[in-house]
Design an enzyme around this catalytic site. Sequence first.
Site, PDB file in Angstrom:
ATOM      1  N   GLU A  80     -29.701  14.513  35.598  1.00  0.00           N
ATOM      2  CA  GLU A  80     -28.805  14.264  36.730  1.00  0.00           C
ATOM      3  C   GLU A  80     -29.584  13.836  37.962  1.00  0.00           C
ATOM      4  OE1 GLU A  80     -25.723  16.962  37.930  1.00  0.00           O
ATOM      5  OE2 GLU A  80     -25.693  17.890  35.948  1.00  0.00           O
ATOM      6  N   CYS A 112     -25.092  18.152  32.739  1.00  0.00           N
ATOM      7  CA  CYS A 112     -26.146  18.975  32.121  1.00  0.00           C
ATOM      8  C   CYS A 112     -26.245  18.802  30.608  1.00  0.00           C
ATOM      9  CB  CYS A 112     -25.905  20.456  32.436  1.00  0.00           C
ATOM     10  SG  CYS A 112     -25.878  20.845  34.186  1.00  0.00           S
ATOM     11  N   HIS A 235     -25.387  27.293  27.504  1.00  0.00           N
ATOM     12  CA  HIS A 235     -25.695  26.726  28.823  1.00  0.00           C
ATOM     13  C   HIS A 235     -25.636  27.837  29.870  1.00  0.00           C
ATOM     14  CE1 HIS A 235     -25.989  24.010  32.149  1.00  0.00           C
ATOM     15  NE2 HIS A 235     -24.788  24.321  32.604  1.00  0.00           N
TER      16      HIS A 235
END
Length: 348
Positions: A80, A112, A235
């Site tokens: 990103e 992500c 995550h």
Amino acid sequence: MHTGIIGWGSYVPKYRIKVSDIASVWGKEEGVVKALGLTEKSVPAADEDSTTMAIEASRDALTRAMIDPREVEMALFGSESKVYAVKSTSAILIDALGLSKFSLTADLEFACRAASAGLRMAFSMVESGQVSYSLVVGSDTAQSNPGDVLELSSAAAAVAFVVGRAEEASAVVEASTSYVTDTPDFWRRDGMPYPLHGEAFTGEPAYFAHIYEAVNRLLQDTGLKVSDFDYFVFHQPNGKFPFQMAKKLGVPLEKVKQGMVSTLIGNPYNASALLGFARVLDVAKPGQRVLVAPFGSGAGSDAYSFVITDKILERQKLAHTTDYYIQRKKLVDYASYAKTTHKFKVYD
């Protein structure tokens, strides 16, 4: 599938700032920090960015892979926080690492999840025989608006994997799946320096729903149960969500702890779940099974089932562990952090 992870590498900058120090500067209550389950976050040095960190992590991955870098015919970079809006970081990796110049390369974007999407592509390309080896890198110096709650968690790190045939793999991929919808939980328009987020969407509609669907589909497709896995890596936008996800799926919390990195360094975006996976690979034993479920806002999640092979034992010793990079640290104050991450606007 007949592919897997041959080598892996991590990189975390040595600088840290206490999350409580950031909260104090902006007058945030102590309860906000406690709710995130975070203590410190990693901060890039003045001469570090997503490209330099990617190179560092990739060197360790190639060392563990024990192959000639010129045999790598595919390089994918997920981030990103690219250094250039228009210029390929994956092309920089080709020259910096000595990979084959006859390579398929791409810079990927999906918040992500970009590097994770790259992993699925790499597995398919190696499986099909179109490339012998592929390098996949996730690297971010995560961006956040000063004073925003994201600033308490957004961190910096990189992780890299060399993908190859199963007979050479340290971790063979058994199966993978993805789940994607148009969910506006987090975004950054062209030209905006920092992302925005719709807080009502970040939890249940985005993170929890997408990871749950991806993992459930993986379990259905494979016939595997939670009890068949030794490690789970989700995550990690903060230190609480992964454990809440585990409870939702009926996963014992002990199976999540080894893969946690956000509680130690914050959320390095593309190097979040995958860095946790690298931390698991550092200690995993042959025969163990690992479930990895990255997530990216916008929103999508992937889920993977890996089985560890006996080839991992030799490779674990060939490069620095993830914990080596996590444990070497130097604390900085908010002013130093703001300077190196370009929070200040300087007008000539």
